[in-house]
Design an enzyme around this catalytic site. Structure first.
Site, PDB file in Angstrom:
ATOM      1  N   CYS A  78       0.797  -1.053   0.091  1.00  0.00           N
ATOM      2  CA  CYS A  78      -0.021  -0.167   0.031  1.00  0.00           C
ATOM      3  C   CYS A  78       0.807   1.295   0.208  1.00  0.00           C
ATOM      4  O   CYS A  78       1.578   1.538  -1.131  1.00  0.00           O
ATOM      5  CB  CYS A  78      -1.056  -0.186   1.237  1.00  0.00           C
ATOM      6  SG  CYS A  78      -2.541   1.012   1.007  1.00  0.00           S
ATOM      7  N   HIS A 173      -2.764  -5.279   1.845  1.00  0.00           N
ATOM      8  CA  HIS A 173      -2.524  -5.610   3.065  1.00  0.00           C
ATOM      9  C   HIS A 173      -2.427  -6.995   3.377  1.00  0.00           C
ATOM     10  O   HIS A 173      -3.163  -7.444   4.267  1.00  0.00           O
ATOM     11  CB  HIS A 173      -3.280  -4.826   4.014  1.00  0.00           C
ATOM     12  CG  HIS A 173      -2.877  -3.216   4.063  1.00  0.00           C
ATOM     13  ND1 HIS A 173      -1.784  -2.466   4.669  1.00  0.00           N
ATOM     14  CD2 HIS A 173      -3.675  -2.316   3.402  1.00  0.00           C
ATOM     15  CE1 HIS A 173      -2.056  -1.516   4.644  1.00  0.00           C
ATOM     16  NE2 HIS A 173      -3.106  -1.222   3.784  1.00  0.00           N
ATOM     17  N   GLU A 175      -0.582  -8.313   5.541  1.00  0.00           N
ATOM     18  CA  GLU A 175      -0.188  -8.446   6.867  1.00  0.00           C
ATOM     19  C   GLU A 175      -1.520  -8.424   7.853  1.00  0.00           C
ATOM     20  O   GLU A 175      -1.299  -8.475   9.277  1.00  0.00           O
ATOM     21  CB  GLU A 175       0.937  -7.433   7.162  1.00  0.00           C
ATOM     22  CG  GLU A 175       0.288  -5.896   7.566  1.00  0.00           C
ATOM     23  CD  GLU A 175       0.020  -5.142   6.278  1.00  0.00           C
ATOM     24  OE1 GLU A 175       0.040  -5.965   5.219  1.00  0.00           O
ATOM     25  OE2 GLU A 175      -0.298  -4.100   6.114  1.00  0.00           O
TER      26      GLU A 175
END
Ligand code: GLN
Length: 191
Positions: A78, A173, A175
């Site tokens: 991002c 994302h 994560e």
């Protein structure tokens, strides 16, 4: 044992560190040029690309990061993907390591954040299921040129992941989900 750094100037670096630890990797926070020594790869997290860029300039990290990226693996998620690009259509510090141009906040404001299932061939060696991706005030990758290639696009064709050698950029994302495949893919590039 692999050593992966996460740029910890701003943004969701701690989520990346947790994910790396789950995968049995030594993960460390990078704030100064000397923190890059001995790393096999670096993740630049999501957050605010203008803030990450300004802090990277203030901490004299721009050239050390560019040098690192010429030799080793870097993955930007991002805001990190924006920071890796060569053009984000406005004046802000960029590493310019990848032959991609991006459009920031291309899907609208925070409230327009969304999730989507992506087909990513590079991840399918492990598991055939689609990759569930989280987009938060995400950029789109507008153009991919030179050595860079498209890794994934939305159903309407908008590009959301690209790779150039050991460099990776994702609009979304990984994560923030429980799926570790994208982190494992990055580790395979860093190895
Ligand atoms: N909108 C942010 C930017 O332009 C990126 C958002 C994110 O990293 N989730 O830098």
């Amino acid at each position: 044992m692999m050593n992966i750094g996460v740029l910890a100037l701003q943004g969701d670096f701690s989520e990346h560190i947790s994910m790396l630890k789950r995968l049995g990797v030594t993960a460390s926070e990078v704030r100064l040029p000397r923190d890059l020594a001995g790393l096999d790869g670096l993740i630049i997290p999501g957050g605010e690309s203008t803030t990450i860029g300004k802090l990277a300039v203030a901490y004299d990290l721009m050239e050390p990061l560019r040098q690192f990226g010429r030799e080793k693996a870097i993955w930007g998620t991002c805001a990190g993907a924006i920071f890796l690009s060569k053009d984000a259509r406005r004046d802000q510090p960029l590493l310019g390591l990848m032959d991609i141009t991006v459009i920031r906040n291309a899907f609208g404001a925070q409230v327009d954040s969304f999730e989507a299932d992506l087909e990513i061939d590079a991840l399918k060696k492990q598991d055939q299921s689609p990759y569930h991706a989280v987009f938060i005030r995400a950029p789109i990758i507008e153009t991919v040129s030179g050595e860079a290639k498209i890794l994934s696009a939305l159903a309407d064709g908008r590009i959301v992941a690209a790779q150039q050698g050991k460099l990776l950029a994702t609009s979304f994302h990984p994560e923030l989900t429980a799926d570790t495949r994208f982190h494992e893919y990055f580790l395979s590039l860093a190895r």
